[in-house]
Each structure stands twice: as C-alpha cells, then as structure tokens.
Design a protein around this motif. Structure first.
Motif, mmCIF file in Angstrom:
data_model
loop_
_atom_site.group_PDB
_atom_site.id
_atom_site.type_symbol
_atom_site.label_atom_id
_atom_site.label_comp_id
_atom_site.label_asym_id
_atom_site.label_seq_id
_atom_site.Cartn_x
_atom_site.Cartn_y
_atom_site.Cartn_z
ATOM 1 N N GLY A 371 -2.056 55.418 25.472
ATOM 2 C CA GLY A 371 -0.845 54.684 25.841
ATOM 3 C C GLY A 371 0.226 55.623 26.338
ATOM 4 N N LEU A 372 0.825 55.325 27.501
ATOM 5 C CA LEU A 372 1.891 56.139 28.079
ATOM 6 C C LEU A 372 3.138 55.287 28.293
ATOM 7 C CD1 LEU A 372 -0.109 58.138 30.800
ATOM 8 C CD2 LEU A 372 0.595 58.946 28.552
ATOM 9 N N VAL A 373 4.299 55.929 28.142
ATOM 10 C CA VAL A 373 5.575 55.259 28.373
ATOM 11 C C VAL A 373 6.448 56.173 29.217
ATOM 12 C CG1 VAL A 373 5.493 53.931 26.233
ATOM 13 C CG2 VAL A 373 6.562 56.189 26.244
ATOM 14 N N CYS A 374 7.507 55.578 29.769
ATOM 15 C CA CYS A 374 8.485 56.359 30.522
ATOM 16 C C CYS A 374 9.210 57.306 29.566
ATOM 17 C CB CYS A 374 9.473 55.426 31.216
ATOM 18 S SG CYS A 374 10.844 56.273 32.019
ATOM 19 N N ASP A 375 9.343 58.551 29.938
ATOM 20 C CA ASP A 375 9.970 59.545 29.078
ATOM 21 C C ASP A 375 11.460 59.267 28.888
ATOM 22 O OD1 ASP A 375 9.771 62.129 27.641
ATOM 23 O OD2 ASP A 375 11.208 62.786 29.181
ATOM 24 N N ARG A 376 12.061 58.535 29.819
ATOM 25 C CA ARG A 376 13.509 58.298 29.749
ATOM 26 C C ARG A 376 13.842 57.027 28.971
ATOM 27 N NH1 ARG A 376 16.704 57.906 35.312
ATOM 28 N NH2 ARG A 376 16.116 60.132 35.359
ATOM 29 N N CYS A 377 13.230 55.884 29.332
ATOM 30 C CA CYS A 377 13.607 54.609 28.707
ATOM 31 C C CYS A 377 12.554 54.058 27.762
ATOM 32 C CB CYS A 377 13.932 53.582 29.784
ATOM 33 S SG CYS A 377 12.480 53.009 30.725
ATOM 34 N N ARG A 378 11.428 54.717 27.639
ATOM 35 C CA ARG A 378 10.331 54.329 26.738
ATOM 36 C C ARG A 378 9.672 53.009 27.119
ATOM 37 N NH1 ARG A 378 11.753 58.862 25.741
ATOM 38 N NH2 ARG A 378 11.860 59.821 23.675
ATOM 39 N N ALA A 379 9.854 52.537 28.352
ATOM 40 C CA ALA A 379 9.168 51.328 28.812
ATOM 41 C C ALA A 379 7.695 51.640 29.043
ATOM 42 C CB ALA A 379 9.798 50.804 30.089
ATOM 43 N N PRO A 380 6.773 50.725 28.711
ATOM 44 C CA PRO A 380 5.343 50.980 28.947
ATOM 45 C C PRO A 380 5.074 51.273 30.416
ATOM 46 C CG PRO A 380 5.630 49.054 27.552
ATOM 47 C CD PRO A 380 6.993 49.422 28.036
ATOM 48 N N ALA A 381 4.243 52.291 30.655
ATOM 49 C CA ALA A 381 3.899 52.684 32.022
ATOM 50 C C ALA A 381 2.781 51.790 32.548
ATOM 51 C CB ALA A 381 3.473 54.148 32.058
ATOM 52 N N ARG A 382 3.005 51.210 33.741
ATOM 53 C CA ARG A 382 2.057 50.272 34.337
ATOM 54 C C ARG A 382 1.574 50.757 35.690
ATOM 55 N NH1 ARG A 382 0.034 46.378 30.855
ATOM 56 N NH2 ARG A 382 1.621 45.955 29.279
ATOM 57 N N CYS A 383 0.351 50.330 36.025
ATOM 58 C CA CYS A 383 -0.243 50.668 37.313
ATOM 59 C C CYS A 383 0.460 49.867 38.417
ATOM 60 C CB CYS A 383 -1.735 50.345 37.292
ATOM 61 S SG CYS A 383 -2.596 50.548 38.858
ATOM 62 N N VAL A 384 0.742 50.509 39.555
ATOM 63 C CA VAL A 384 1.424 49.823 40.653
ATOM 64 C C VAL A 384 0.477 48.893 41.401
ATOM 65 C CG1 VAL A 384 3.102 51.682 40.940
ATOM 66 C CG2 VAL A 384 0.958 51.756 42.221
ATOM 67 N N HIS A 385 -0.826 49.020 41.191
ATOM 68 C CA HIS A 385 -1.801 48.196 41.912
ATOM 69 C C HIS A 385 -2.158 46.917 41.154
ATOM 70 C CE1 HIS A 385 -2.465 51.408 44.858
ATOM 71 N NE2 HIS A 385 -2.491 52.249 43.838
ATOM 72 N N CYS A 386 -2.409 47.015 39.834
ATOM 73 C CA CYS A 386 -2.874 45.845 39.078
ATOM 74 C C CYS A 386 -2.042 45.562 37.839
ATOM 75 C CB CYS A 386 -4.339 46.026 38.678
ATOM 76 S SG CYS A 386 -4.602 47.310 37.429
ATOM 77 N N ALA A 387 -0.985 46.357 37.602
ATOM 78 C CA ALA A 387 -0.097 46.191 36.445
ATOM 79 C C ALA A 387 -0.802 46.490 35.125
ATOM 80 C CB ALA A 387 0.508 44.795 36.391
ATOM 81 N N ASP A 417 6.997 56.178 39.068
ATOM 82 C CA ASP A 417 8.393 55.802 39.267
ATOM 83 C C ASP A 417 8.664 54.574 38.401
ATOM 84 O OD1 ASP A 417 10.940 55.396 40.101
ATOM 85 O OD2 ASP A 417 10.428 54.619 42.090
ATOM 86 N N CYS A 418 9.414 54.767 37.318
ATOM 87 C CA CYS A 418 9.665 53.673 36.378
ATOM 88 C C CYS A 418 10.466 52.571 37.065
ATOM 89 C CB CYS A 418 10.423 54.199 35.161
ATOM 90 S SG CYS A 418 10.812 52.911 33.953
ATOM 91 N N PRO A 419 9.991 51.325 37.042
ATOM 92 C CA PRO A 419 10.737 50.239 37.694
ATOM 93 C C PRO A 419 12.026 49.867 36.971
ATOM 94 C CG PRO A 419 8.843 49.363 36.523
ATOM 95 C CD PRO A 419 8.740 50.850 36.437
ATOM 96 N N HIS A 420 12.213 50.350 35.749
ATOM 97 C CA HIS A 420 13.399 49.994 34.964
ATOM 98 C C HIS A 420 14.524 51.021 35.122
ATOM 99 C CE1 HIS A 420 10.972 46.900 32.978
ATOM 100 N NE2 HIS A 420 10.039 47.834 32.814
ATOM 101 N N CYS A 421 14.156 52.307 35.035
ATOM 102 C CA CYS A 421 15.196 53.346 35.099
ATOM 103 C C CYS A 421 14.917 54.387 36.166
ATOM 104 C CB CYS A 421 15.342 54.028 33.742
ATOM 105 S SG CYS A 421 13.908 55.052 33.289
ATOM 106 N N HIS A 422 13.792 54.242 36.896
ATOM 107 C CA HIS A 422 13.362 55.172 37.946
ATOM 108 C C HIS A 422 13.116 56.588 37.414
ATOM 109 C CE1 HIS A 422 13.885 52.216 41.105
ATOM 110 N NE2 HIS A 422 15.072 51.918 40.596
ATOM 111 N N GLY A 423 12.739 56.648 36.133
ATOM 112 C CA GLY A 423 12.294 57.935 35.605
ATOM 113 C C GLY A 423 10.951 58.327 36.202
ATOM 114 N N THR A 424 10.690 59.609 36.278
ATOM 115 C CA THR A 424 9.463 60.093 36.925
ATOM 116 C C THR A 424 8.525 60.807 35.945
ATOM 117 O OG1 THR A 424 10.582 62.144 37.562
ATOM 118 C CG2 THR A 424 10.596 60.310 39.152
ATOM 119 N N LYS A 425 8.896 60.907 34.680
ATOM 120 C CA LYS A 425 8.072 61.629 33.715
ATOM 121 C C LYS A 425 7.479 60.645 32.707
ATOM 122 C CE LYS A 425 10.547 66.034 33.973
ATOM 123 N NZ LYS A 425 11.270 67.080 33.205
#
Length: 650
Positions: A371-387, A417-425
């Motif tokens: 399981g991976l999350v955005c390093d900045r906002c902790r939102a779950p990381a999703r695939c841009v193709h199939c979510a 690229d996090c859709p919530h906060c645009h974090g990249t890590k």
C-alpha cells in the motif's frame, strides 16, 4: 410407465424445481436415484441428476423421455439431496447451484474400478489426549457409543489438534458411524491427513481436496459414496461429502474466511455442518483455538456445550503474552507506542535466539510495500489508468530496482502526481512481509530469515534459531515450538472497518501464539498494540470465549448477525430499484442503504442495500428473496442482483 424426477442443470431461479421425464425401456434398471442423466430441456440437451424414480406423475401432458443415461453410479444420496435443498432455501439460492458445489465432475475411469468392502472398525481411541479437558473423555465415550453430543471445543495453546480431531473420528468409527472433518486450507489438511494415517485404517479415510487431479478426486468421492471410506477429511467442498451412516461432523477454525463459499448461494461451512448435524441427528464439534460469535451463540442457545480446559491447565500451556503500555516499558522506551518494532520486541527476540529457539514474526500483509500513499497528504495512491491501488512488489524489477506499479493492471507508475495536493513523492502505508524480512535481516545479522506467505507457504521449520516472517494463516509449525512470537502492525487488523475486525484479529493472534512454547519453557509473545484494547486484553488473558460473548452481546444490541439475519443486495441502481420494488420482506424487516460499492477489477461501481430481520424470520426473508429472483428471472431482467444472506463481511 417408469417416471424419473430430474433436477435439471439450468441456472434460472424460476425453474428451481424438479421435472418429470419418462424412462425409456432400453435404459432398463440403469436409471436409479442419484444417477446422472441427459435430458432435452427448452430444445437443447442439458445435464441432470435423478432425485426419485416412480410410476406416477402430476404432469397432465405427455412426458418427454430421458435422452441419455450418463452413468448408473448413484452420486447424489437422499441425505445430501435433502441437505442441498435446505441449504438452497436458507441462502435464497437454487438447488442447481448447491449441487454444483456438492458433486464433483464425472470421470469414467474411477467408476470402472470395483467397490471395496469397508475395513473393520478400529478400537476406541485412548482418552488421554482429551484428559486436559474436564468433559473430554466422556465426550469420546459418548461418540463411541453412538450418542448424539455437540460441543464447541476451544483448543489449548500448543495442542496437537490434528491428532485430537482424528481421535474424535476414531471414536465415531469404533461405534460403526462415519465422520466428516472440514479444515480451512491445504496446509491444515496435510497435517490432519498425516495424523489420520497413523491412527485410522488406510482404506477407511478419504481426503477430498480441490487441488487433486480430477480422476483422484472423483475416485475418492466414489469411495465415500460406495461406503468404503467412512471418514472424510477435506476443505470447504467436502461439507457435502456423501458419508454413509454419518455420526460426526467437525469444522476446524470456523472463523477462517476460507470457510465462506465465494460462489452462489455463498454457504458457510460451519452453518452447513450445523444444519447437517440437525438433519442427520448426529454429533457435531465446532473447534478452534479462538471462538466466533456464531459459536458463542451455539453455546448460549444450548445447542452445544463448551469443551474447554480449566484455567490452571490453560496457564501452564500458554506462553507469556506482553503488550505495549506497561509503565516500566514506557519509561525504558518512550516511543514504544508508535514504534513498529519497540525495544521490548527486540529484547524478547534476542533472548529467544540466544536460547537457540526460532522466532515467529507475524505481519498482516504479504509483499514488499503493498500500500502506498502520498507523502504530503497521505491520500491513497491510485493508478491513472484504472484507479487501482499502487504498491511495490516483493521481487525487484529490471536492474534490481523496485518500482511502484498498479496492483490491478500492473502498469508501472514512473511519475506520480497526487490529484488532491499535487505531491510527487510516495511513502508506504503498509509494510509487507518481504520488507519486514529485509529489515529484520539487518537488525539480526546472525540469524537466518525465512518468509512464509503468498506463493511460498512453509509447512514446518526446524528448531534452529531462525526468524520466520509469516502472514496470518501461513505460519509454519516449529519443531519443539517457537521461543517467541512478535505480532506486528496491529493497527492494520484492529483498525479495519469490518464487523468482525476484533474477532478476526484475536483469531489470527491466537493461532500464531499457540505455536509458541509454554511460559514455563520460556515462551513469550509480544503484541505491538495498546494493552488497554479489549482484544489485546483477551489475548493477554487468553480468553477467546469472553471476547466472543462480548461480541455476541454487542451485535445483539446493534442488530447485527448472528443475532439477526441480514441479506446484502448488490448491483446497479436500476436493478436494485426493481428488486426492492418486488421484494415483500417479513414484517419488521429493515432496508438499510444504499451505499456505494467500490469498483473491482473488471466490474463497474454499483450500490448495495442491506435487509435486516429478526433471526426467527430468517427463513421468511430467504423465501422472499428467492421469490423476487424467480420473478426477475422469468421476466429475463437484463441486470443481475447479487444476493448474499449472512455475508461473512459487511
């Protein structure tokens, strides 16, 4: 004229009834109750099973003849046919769906082999194995005498449960009755089969497992239906095995989700065997190291009695269990509450390894970083193709690097690229068994680290001072027992939004802790959870019965199963609206929802309703649901609604 009543293999709810066919003279006496035939139905040839053979029919027109006799082998016994009908009615399903679960595919070669006579019954087992349980020897004696006794058995830590279950089977067999034992998976079945080989006559036992070769599986099934094998050991599908003169049914570890059938009508092994014991008037045992709320209800209702050891015996057999929160430990390690592996766990592991004993480390998830999350906002990381969710696999990619990739479509996520906060890590939200093993290998450089989990499950390990990292259910048995067990990432189990989160967490912890040596022999268990949590307290006290009674009381107060009957309806909004418009539930039933259902691979997002009613009205609710499915089937409704009664997860 000879008439056969046939269950036709047509998966349409409005056709859930037997049909009468004329038996041609050329088929003679080959058509018997329980045999397989082919019939013409709606202009095409379909499979069928004969339920009954007689000379009368209620059909007013001319009967169509049987098209073909596939085999004269009676594979469906009247007892199993009655059970299948009851299970279909209980779960709002069809008889055809249940028979698909009960009857293995036919193979010609095993049917040509002659039937063998059953071996002579063995003498009763030595009652010493159950002597640590106050009523254990009497229970064995009652089985051997053919009496009907039912129990919820809570096994002691370190108990040789395969041998105890085989002793139960031997007691039933010595009295001339058959026995059926169902376990969750192949690892447990291997241990059970090995114990049976040492105590029971060879030809008296049939091991039914899904991964057997088709000929082997069908041949063993025939040895049961013909009466040669009187003891059946198997996984989930074996709950319908046609054991002759059934005297005992046993389910081991009934809280394991592998006991829940994933195909319609979604029956649960425990409930099917309880129903089978009622229909056959035979003995039953619901056995486990832990205890479910359903098992607690069986005890509370008086249907079964407890088979448990006294507290002094339990204390002598259990390891020492320690949790986070003791003042002395917090003074020594102020970060213990938040550390994944606090100093207490390190100290216990070092002591066990120094004493030459293996150490078990249980982690909830397999893989490296599932399981991976955005390093900045902790939102779950999703695939841009199939979510789908992003994760890091255990096996390194090309060049020896581990790259984040989608766990659904396997596309690598080179850029994030996090859709919530645009974090990249990215950062790991859950650490898997592979990464845990990597970290422990660096922390204990002198010890070998082994991993048991998805793709590579170890059945057993030796007594060398190794570290074994395992996921729940994949813990290998250690020769002589583990010196210590570390139960990590408790938040991942206790924090799940699930009705059975606490019950399931304790079951997983107890199953791991039961593999550890007793406290007098130095066995220790460390759980990285707050000591004040009720589930942790139940583990420290080794009190699964107390937690199960608490769970049952809370569910009764809130109106959740098993105190009530509940149906989950899943589908598109339009299909659900049509279904609910036709539904006529019993008086007092509640309809809860809708709530959105997340999309699964290959499926679109939908909605789900819950229909709840009193336990006494469960049969009426199942009948109402089946009636709606019959009406929608007759109307050829374009969209399917998934109906699941008493789902394992809400």
């Amino acid at each position: 004229m000879k008439v056969a009543r046939v269950v036709v293999d047509v998966p349409l709810a409005h056709l859930d009834r037997p049909f009468d066919y004329a038996v041609p003279e050329e088929l003679g006496d080959g058509v018997v109750v329980g045999c397989r035939v082919r019939v013409r139905f709606a202009g095409r040839l379909v499979d069928g099973v004969v339920l009954d053979v007689g000379t009368t029919t209620e059909h007013t027109g001319k009967l169509a003849p049987l098209a073909k006799l596939v085999s004269s082998e009676p594979v469906l016994t009247p007892e199993v046919a009655e059970l299948a009908r009851v299970v279909a009615d209980r779960y709002a399903g069809s008889l055809t769906d249940v028979l698909r679960l009960a009857l293995p595919p036919r193979r010609g070669a095993p049917e040509k082999r002659p039937a063998l006579d059953p071996p002579a019954p063995p003498p009763p087992p030595d009652p010493a194995g159950f002597a640590r349980y106050p009523t254990g020897p009497e229970f064995l004696e009652a089985l051997a005498l053919g009496r009907t006794v039912r129990a919820v058995w809570t096994a002691l830590p370190g108990e040789d449960w395969p041998t105890r279950l085989v002793e139960l089977c031997r007691a039933a067999l010595s009295g001339g009755r058959g026995a059926l034992v169902v376990v969750p998976d192949g690892k447990d079945l291997d241990r059970l089969a090995a114990a049976a080989a040492a105590q029971l006559p060879k030809d008296a036992v049939a091991v039914l497992r899904a991964d057997s070769a088709p000929d082997t599986r069908y041949g063993r099934f025939l040895s049961v239906s013909r009466g040669t094998a009187q003891v059946v050991l198997g996984t989930r599908a074996a709950m319908f095995a046609p054991v002759r003169d059934l005297g005992l049914v046993v389910v081991w570890d009934d809280g394991d989700d592998l006991h829940a059938e994933p195909r319609a009508p979604y029956p649960h092994t425990r409930d099917v065997l309880v129903q089978r014991a009622h229909l056959a008037g035979c003995s039953a045992v619901v056995a486990a190291t832990a205890r479910t709320a359903e098992a607690a209800l069986l005890v509370e209702s008086g249907w079964a009695h407890e088979l448990v050891a006294d507290r002094p015996v339990l204390r002598a057999a259990a390891p020492r269990v320690q949790a986070l929160g003791a003042d002395s430990e917090l003074a020594r390690d102020p970060a213990a509450r938040s550390a994944r592996l606090p100093s207490l766990a390190f100290r216990v592991a070092r002591e066990a390894l120094a004493a030459g004993a293996p150490v078990l480390v249980q982690v909830p998830r397999s893989g490296y970083a599932p399981g991976l999350v955005c390093d900045r906002c902790r939102a779950p990381a999703r695939c841009v193709h199939c979510a789908g969710p992003l994760g890091v696999a255990a096996a390194p990619g090309p060049g020896g690097q581990r790259v984040a990739a989608c766990r659904w479509c396997a596309r690598p996520a080179a850029v994030f690229d996090c859709p919530h906060c645009h974090g990249t890590k990215l950062r790991a939200s859950v650490v898997g068994s592979a990464r845990t093993a990597e970290e422990l290998g660096r922390a204990f450089p002198g010890a070998a680290v082994r991993v048991s989990g998805r793709g590579s499950v170890l059945a057993s390990v030796g007594d060398a001072p190794d570290i074994v990292v395992a996921t729940p259910g994949a813990e290998p048995v250690a020769e002589g027992g583990y010196g210590a067990a570390l139960l990590l990432d408790s938040w991942a189990l206790l924090g799940r939004a699930d009705l059975r989160a606490g019950e399931e967490t304790l079951r997983r912890w107890l199953n791991a802790a039961a593999l550890v040596r007793p406290a007098p022999a130095g066995g220790q268990v460390v759980v990285t959870a707050d000591a004040a949590h009720p589930v942790v307290q139940a583990l420290v006290r080794w009190d699964p019965a107390g937690l199960a009674a608490r769970e049952l009381a809370e569910r009764r107060e809130l109106g959740f199963p098993p105190a009530t009957r509940m149906a989950a309806l899943s589908g598109s909004p339009a299909a659900l609206a049509d279904f609910l418009e036709l539904l006529r539930p019993p008086a007092g039933a509640e309809v809860l929802g809708p709530v959105p259902e997340p999309a699964r691979p290959g499926h679109e997002a939908g909605e789900r309703f819950l229909v709840r009613t009193a336990r006494a009205d469960g049969v009426a609710l199942a009948r109402a649901l089946a009636d709606v499915q019959g009406v929608r089937s007759a109307r050829k409704a374009p969209e399917h609604v998934r109906v699941q009664l008493d789902p394992d997860q809400l």
